[in-house]
Design a protein around this motif. Structure first.
Motif, PDB file in Angstrom:
ATOM      1  N   PHE A  46      -0.995  68.526  56.179  1.00 48.69           N
ATOM      2  CA  PHE A  46       0.329  69.159  55.822  1.00 48.69           C
ATOM      3  C   PHE A  46       0.793  68.591  54.408  1.00 48.69           C
ATOM      4  O   PHE A  46       1.259  69.355  53.403  1.00 48.69           O
ATOM      5  N   ALA A  47       0.739  67.458  54.183  1.00 45.74           N
ATOM      6  CA  ALA A  47       1.029  66.820  52.796  1.00 45.74           C
ATOM      7  C   ALA A  47       0.258  67.300  51.601  1.00 45.74           C
ATOM      8  O   ALA A  47       0.853  67.713  50.564  1.00 45.74           O
ATOM      9  N   GLU A  48      -1.096  67.365  52.045  1.00 45.01           N
ATOM     10  CA  GLU A  48      -1.936  67.743  50.943  1.00 45.01           C
ATOM     11  C   GLU A  48      -1.726  69.233  50.679  1.00 45.01           C
ATOM     12  O   GLU A  48      -1.550  69.705  49.338  1.00 45.01           O
ATOM     13  N   LEU A  49      -1.640  70.132  51.762  1.00 40.88           N
ATOM     14  CA  LEU A  49      -1.543  71.559  51.387  1.00 40.88           C
ATOM     15  C   LEU A  49      -0.273  72.026  50.839  1.00 40.88           C
ATOM     16  O   LEU A  49      -0.109  72.612  49.914  1.00 40.88           O
ATOM     17  N   GLU A  50       0.858  71.131  51.225  1.00 41.42           N
ATOM     18  CA  GLU A  50       2.231  71.509  50.894  1.00 41.42           C
ATOM     19  C   GLU A  50       2.423  71.133  49.325  1.00 41.42           C
ATOM     20  O   GLU A  50       2.886  71.938  48.504  1.00 41.42           O
TER      21      GLU A  50
ATOM     22  N   VAL B 197       5.558  78.946  52.019  1.00 37.63           N
ATOM     23  CA  VAL B 197       4.863  77.890  51.979  1.00 37.63           C
ATOM     24  C   VAL B 197       4.600  77.317  52.987  1.00 37.63           C
ATOM     25  O   VAL B 197       3.110  77.113  53.379  1.00 37.63           O
ATOM     26  N   LEU B 198       5.379  77.321  53.994  1.00 36.53           N
ATOM     27  CA  LEU B 198       5.072  76.823  55.299  1.00 36.53           C
ATOM     28  C   LEU B 198       4.017  77.822  56.044  1.00 36.53           C
ATOM     29  O   LEU B 198       2.807  77.436  56.720  1.00 36.53           O
TER      30      LEU B 198
ATOM     31  N   GLY C 234       6.333  79.108  59.795  1.00 37.22           N
ATOM     32  CA  GLY C 234       6.973  79.487  58.522  1.00 37.22           C
ATOM     33  C   GLY C 234       8.341  79.474  58.796  1.00 37.22           C
ATOM     34  O   GLY C 234       9.220  79.007  57.784  1.00 37.22           O
ATOM     35  N   THR C 235       9.118  79.581  60.102  1.00 35.17           N
ATOM     36  CA  THR C 235      10.420  79.733  60.124  1.00 35.17           C
ATOM     37  C   THR C 235      10.781  78.593  61.095  1.00 35.17           C
ATOM     38  O   THR C 235      11.961  78.519  61.823  1.00 35.17           O
ATOM     39  N   SER C 236       9.934  77.571  61.129  1.00 33.08           N
ATOM     40  CA  SER C 236      10.272  76.358  62.191  1.00 33.08           C
ATOM     41  C   SER C 236      11.205  75.394  61.668  1.00 33.08           C
ATOM     42  O   SER C 236      11.767  74.578  62.597  1.00 33.08           O
TER      43      SER C 236
END
Length: 243
Positions: A51-55, A70-71, A95-97
């Protein structure tokens, strides 16, 4: 030298990781795709590191992309990376979490105590709707809320902090030197804030200073010098109350 808490009129907060337990929220939000695709080698540490890398990559490549998108993209790319079957519905659900991510147990009481002494501002990398849902969990009324959606860029971009300085001066009459930044992320917050000359309190919820894991936060090789460090928000609030 210890911070003199009388030197500030406002506290600016990162929200996710500092006030909201985003790592628990992220892990929970990934469960639908993980349940559909049992994969014994994908644990929480793997999910958070990816998650950290992709974000970081998506926000760097697309600074104007709304955070729900983004999510959604993170979820889709994660599934592709690990050969998991996903679909538009699961990607969009992730994405809406944000509004489902829980507050840390100490956030509300600490914010109530801090609001007795300071103006409270949010400087967050999410969208307006996402933060509004989180704000309901935090209960406290913030004096200023500045999201990435309002600003048009994501931290660690200096533009986000310059927006904070400009708006707090215009709206509250508070100059930048009277703002104390309070955050968990060295990458998103502490490092860029220190580069701009801000005093900073590091809320080290991950225990990085004692060998903890980076979790959902991007890794930096050179740590900025912080003005104070606390393991949680309650400890910081107590230090302020006792000062």
């Amino acid at each position: 030298m210890p911070l003199n808490y009388d030197n500030y009129d406002a506290l600016s907060f990162d929200c996710y990781g500092t006030l909201i337990d985003w790592e628990s929220g992220i892990w929970l939000a990934f469960q639908p795709v993980l349940v559909e695709n049992p994969h014994p080698q994908i644990d929480q540490n793997q999910v958070l590191a990816d998650f950290a890398e992709l974000e970081n990559k998506i926000q760097s490549d697309h600074p104007g992309m709304p955070y729900p998108e983004v999510l959604k993209s993170i979820h889709n790319r994660f599934a592709l990376r690990h050969d998991l079957v996903t679909n538009e519905g699961m990607d969009k659900l992730f994405g809406t979490s944000v509004g489902e991510w829980p507050a840390f147990p100490d956030s509300i009481e600490a914010l109530v105590d801090l609001k007795k002494r300071y103006k409270l501002a949010i400087l967050s990398n999410v969208d307006n709707v996402g933060f509004a849902a989180s704000n309901e969990r935090l209960v406290v009324e913030f004096d200023a809320i500045y999201t990435a959606e309002k600003i048009g860029t994501y931290k660690p971009d200096a533009a986000n902090f310059e927006f904070l300085f400009t708006q707090l001066l215009a709206e509250q009459g508070i100059p930048r030197e009277r703002i104390l930044h309070v955050a968990q992320s060295l990458y998103h917050d502490i490092q860029p804030a220190k580069m701009l000359g801000m005093d900073c309190v590091w809320i080290d919820r991950q225990g990085l200073s004692t060998g903890g894991d980076w979790g959902a936060t991007s890794v930096i090789s050179e740590w900025p010098k912080v003005d104070a460090v606390f393991s949680d928000l309650a400890s910081f609030a107590q230090a302020v109350v006792n000062s």
